[in-house]
Enzyme design. Sequence first.
Site, mmCIF file in Angstrom:
data_model
loop_
_atom_site.group_PDB
_atom_site.id
_atom_site.type_symbol
_atom_site.label_atom_id
_atom_site.label_comp_id
_atom_site.label_asym_id
_atom_site.label_seq_id
_atom_site.Cartn_x
_atom_site.Cartn_y
_atom_site.Cartn_z
ATOM 1 N N ARG A 193 52.139 42.388 36.875
ATOM 2 C CA ARG A 193 53.403 42.686 37.445
ATOM 3 C C ARG A 193 54.183 43.906 37.056
ATOM 4 O O ARG A 193 53.786 44.559 36.099
ATOM 5 C CB ARG A 193 54.354 41.575 36.694
ATOM 6 C CG ARG A 193 55.799 41.390 37.142
ATOM 7 C CD ARG A 193 56.075 40.922 38.709
ATOM 8 N NE ARG A 193 57.374 40.373 39.025
ATOM 9 C CZ ARG A 193 57.648 40.254 40.237
ATOM 10 N NH1 ARG A 193 57.109 40.867 41.211
ATOM 11 N NH2 ARG A 193 58.919 39.899 40.289
ATOM 12 N N GLY A 215 56.677 34.248 49.879
ATOM 13 C CA GLY A 215 58.027 33.715 50.272
ATOM 14 C C GLY A 215 59.019 33.818 48.946
ATOM 15 O O GLY A 215 59.915 33.197 49.228
ATOM 16 N N SER A 248 58.973 36.814 38.403
ATOM 17 C CA SER A 248 58.270 36.581 39.579
ATOM 18 C C SER A 248 58.203 34.965 40.028
ATOM 19 O O SER A 248 58.321 34.021 38.916
ATOM 20 C CB SER A 248 56.990 36.910 39.563
ATOM 21 O OG SER A 248 56.155 36.589 40.708
ATOM 22 N N THR A 258 54.851 38.475 50.402
ATOM 23 C CA THR A 258 53.688 38.523 49.510
ATOM 24 C C THR A 258 52.537 38.435 49.982
ATOM 25 O O THR A 258 52.545 37.974 51.416
ATOM 26 C CB THR A 258 54.091 37.632 48.269
ATOM 27 O OG1 THR A 258 55.478 37.845 47.940
ATOM 28 C CG2 THR A 258 53.210 37.511 47.025
ATOM 29 N N THR A 297 52.054 41.641 45.649
ATOM 30 C CA THR A 297 53.191 41.685 46.480
ATOM 31 C C THR A 297 53.708 43.088 46.245
ATOM 32 O O THR A 297 53.783 43.564 45.493
ATOM 33 C CB THR A 297 54.311 40.523 46.130
ATOM 34 O OG1 THR A 297 55.482 40.793 47.181
ATOM 35 C CG2 THR A 297 54.962 41.007 44.676
#
Length: 566
Positions: free
Chosen positions: A103, A466, A445, A374, A392
Amino acid sequence: MRLERFIPACILTTFLLLFVSPVPTSAADPAPPAKGGVVVSVSGPASDVGAAVLRKGGTAVDAAVATAFALAVTYPAAGNVGGGGYLLVHPNGSGDPAVFDFREVAPAAATRDMFVKLADRSAHRRIGVPGTVAGLAMAHKAYGKLPWAELVAPAVKLAGEGFELDAFNAASISATVRNSVGDASAEFRRVFGKPGGGSWKVGDRLVQPDLKETLARIAEKGPDGFYTGKTADLIAAEMTRGGGLITREDLAAYKPVRRVPVVGKYRGYDVYTAPPSSSGGFTLLEQLNILETFDFKPADRWEPRTIHLIVEAMRRAYRDRAHDLGDPAFTPISRRMLDKAYAKELAAGIDPKRATPSADLAGDIPLALESEQTTHFSVVDGSGAAVSLTYTLENSYGGKVVVRGAGFLMNDEMNDFGWLPGVTNPTGRIGTPPNLVAPGKRMLSSMCPTILVKNDTPVLVTGSPGGRTIINTVLNVVVNTVDFGMDLRAAVDAPRIHHQWFPDVIRGEAAFVKGHPELVAKLKEMGHRVDQVQSQGDAHSIWIDPATGRVTGVADRRISGKASAE
């Protein structure tokens, strides 16, 4: 142990290995022969890249790495080197399951109140330090077999020689170029605008020479080819030009994290998914724990009671998501969301005949009165190891910022922090402490790569893009298969619903709202508000029949997809 018994999942693409029966998405996309490995992806060229890696004897992680880089070329709306995500691997007895958390993080210059003023929310300031390249490299070092450069090479070739645009890419890129204005997206218009002007058409070839050079540096030098040297210089220059915060020091300091997957149980299945910094796993498992306290029959799927209970489980889990979850390096993470006894207490509080107003669940969260792109893919290799990967850019094409001279899009993941400390309101804004901005912090996330396992054998691999809807798309697929006995094609095709605590509304796909008018009317009588959305998610999924070991790959028809055989 039979190879066909193991699978993976990632957001846009799905890879399998043995005895696979992929399901075609259209007459133009026939299922390939089921020889060995299969890749199901939103992008045909990227699927072909992954399948070729499997043919060479690559591992599931090798195939995931190659496909992820190919998607950075062939699916610019979400495939990326300038974003971040999560890779879940089940190594099938050769080690412990692991999640590689790559991330993005906030730059060192980020501050808690940096987005309070509207003037401070520029596209460049919303970019987090990218994690994709470092995360893929960490996973490859742990579970890869083929040389790194060999895995990146197909993406280099696709960028340099170009690829033919399909209908989705042609329409999406053309519309985004037309609607992009201002200096921040000038390079986006140059890189993705059609030479000579006009709109892209199906079959047109998109060539990306700057991206080719960036990928070539990554192929040659690994993460150092991105986080240091020329690419790092280009990123830092772009940040200076646009008023962003990321420095060369931020890039050099970035580190992915290897984590232990979160595992729950649901009606006899083990559910493997991602832990914080993703909220996906905890939220999904709390929902499933609540639903497990109720009995459902296959015929109940579109009954008011069923939808009501699913929505009430969603409502309560998303409330706890806002209260409990953030980056574990900054926030102590309570495990109550995984506690079945706690879920029973929540289930007992559900009125079977009336919707619970979301504000009534706020508790100690003070309420102020006042989108998402994503990609996901799955892989299984010849040893039975499985990978589920989701990554993403946040919004479609991120913030439309292309690094000048480097050819790739940066994310706008700083959107996922709480921008207004203390402001949680009925519109859906969340300002609770666990997810406020801090230097070096991973923003929360919703990505939810998921594998269901029974008797030590994976049976369902799923995930979706989404934004906040990701978790509920996965929930819809899981309950469709486990509770209501749908085959995977039906489970993926079935209309989806979403509730995220605030705003206090059920968002149903058009097929749900228009296809079940009496059900919707009854839900409204029970106190639910129901709004319509055109579609939700893109759940490319895999099912392994526990009795026969036969594997079925299903591409979600909502965007596009192709199954490529090994």
